[in-house]
Design an enzyme around this catalytic site. Structure first.
Site, PDB file in Angstrom:
ATOM      1  N   ASN A 189      -9.343 -48.823 -68.600  1.00  0.00           N
ATOM      2  CA  ASN A 189      -8.465 -49.741 -67.887  1.00  0.00           C
ATOM      3  C   ASN A 189      -9.305 -50.568 -66.913  1.00  0.00           C
ATOM      4  OD1 ASN A 189      -8.852 -48.157 -65.551  1.00  0.00           O
ATOM      5  ND2 ASN A 189      -6.964 -47.009 -65.874  1.00  0.00           N
ATOM      6  N   GLY A 223      -1.017 -56.651 -70.067  1.00  0.00           N
ATOM      7  CA  GLY A 223      -1.419 -56.574 -71.460  1.00  0.00           C
ATOM      8  C   GLY A 223      -2.774 -55.913 -71.621  1.00  0.00           C
ATOM      9  N   ASP A 251      -3.156 -43.612 -73.651  1.00  0.00           N
ATOM     10  CA  ASP A 251      -3.409 -42.777 -74.829  1.00  0.00           C
ATOM     11  C   ASP A 251      -2.636 -43.300 -76.036  1.00  0.00           C
ATOM     12  OD1 ASP A 251      -4.943 -41.135 -73.193  1.00  0.00           O
ATOM     13  OD2 ASP A 251      -3.301 -39.742 -72.809  1.00  0.00           O
TER      14      ASP A 251
END
Length: 307
Positions: A189, A223, A251
């Site tokens: 991320n 997104g 995940d």
């Protein structure tokens, strides 16, 4: 050994206990639990189960304790997950997380790593490497995963590096660099990407393409972004019916991405499938309580591309 799986997933298999409180307690005080639920979780368990549900031949490699619930094993097996490398270590508890949340959204988590904390002492779970095309290295001990990556590289496997939140407190620059140098894909991320770039002494996510072929950065409500030698692809969020719990969305995205990759789809469609699958998982509390089939994922992803 014959390659019978597309994906070999290394990572935690965890029992999540989620407790709802009116407010988090101050030190030396006690509060009443308003609600208590147990869920199956862990990055390894999540990715493996969801990917298998989506039709990806998947092996799971992890260490659990002697108290590992039969119903969790049965749930994984029911989806077709290859459990040859789900190893029970006697005398220690299964990795467990106790998560306390109040009505304002504040949260405290307490985690017992169980046998995964000592994984560096164990031998490599070879079956999930030898029987798979792609080896996904997730949460766990870096010293153990260096051995896994060395075997995978020796056998010519495609390696995905995905340390998740543990990049912030388990990895050091040198160990991360060694693992990334063997990988072909990197997942993270925005916060994890920032840490990875600091470890590699680079500034932009695209700079990691010096080491890997594909960089996938999930960005929550913004997104996701996929980077490769072909350029930059922006993947939108695919709207969910509701948002109940965003835990496990990353995940789920990875599982959806692999569902596309295993079928030979291009990176944009892989990303759209990842976004679609994540959108299903966040509709219910718990990381494995609302799992879509391949047909369900394609139906949502088809809002943005043909499949």
């Amino acid at each position: 050994m014959a390659v019978r799986n597309f994906l070999g997933v290394f990572g935690h298999v965890i029992l999540d206990y989620i407790m709802t409180l009116e407010s988090l307690p101050e030190p030396n005080t006690s509060v009443q639990i308003l609600g208590r639920e147990r869920f199956f979780g862990g990055t390894g368990g999540n990715i493996a189960r969801i990917a298998a549900r989506l039709g990806v031949p998947t092996a799971l490699a992890s260490f659990v304790g002697g108290d590992f619930p039969r119903e969790y094993r049965d749930a994984l097996a029911a989806e077709g997950v290859d459990l040859s490398d789900l190893r029970v270590v006697r005398g220690v508890p299964t990795p467990t997380a106790w998560i306390f949340s109040d009505r304002r959204g504040n949260q405290v988590a307490i985690v017992d790593q169980g046998p995964m904390k000592r994984a560096g002492r164990y031998g490599v779970l070879r079956h999930s490497v030898e029987s798979s095309q792609v080896v996904h290295i997730g949460t766990g001990r870096p010293e153990y995963y260096e051995k896994v990556a060395a075997l995978a590289a020796k056998l010519g496997k495609r390696i995905a590096c995905d340390p998740s939140q543990e990049i912030h407190y388990v990895y050091r620059p040198a160990t991360f660099r060694r693992l990334l140098a063997r990988a072909q894909l990197f997942f993270g991320n925005e916060a994890e990407m920032k840490r990875a770039l600091s470890f590699m002494r680079r500034r932009q996510p695209a700079d990691l393409l010096e080491w890997v072929d594909v960089v996938v950065m999930t960005r929550g409500a913004k997104g996701s972004t996929i980077l490769s030698g072909e350029g930059r692809i922006e993947i939108p969020v695919i709207r969910s019916r509701k948002v109940a719990d965003v835990t496990g969305a990353g995940d789920a995205y990875r599982a959806g991405f692999y569902a596309g990759l295993s079928r030979g789809l291009d990176l944009r469609r892989c990303g759209l499938l990842g976004a679609a699958v994540a959108g299903f998982v966040i509709e219910k509390r718990g990381t494995q309580t609302n799992l879509p089939t391949w047909a369900h994922a394609v139906a949502r992803a088809s809002r943005h591309a043909s499949f």
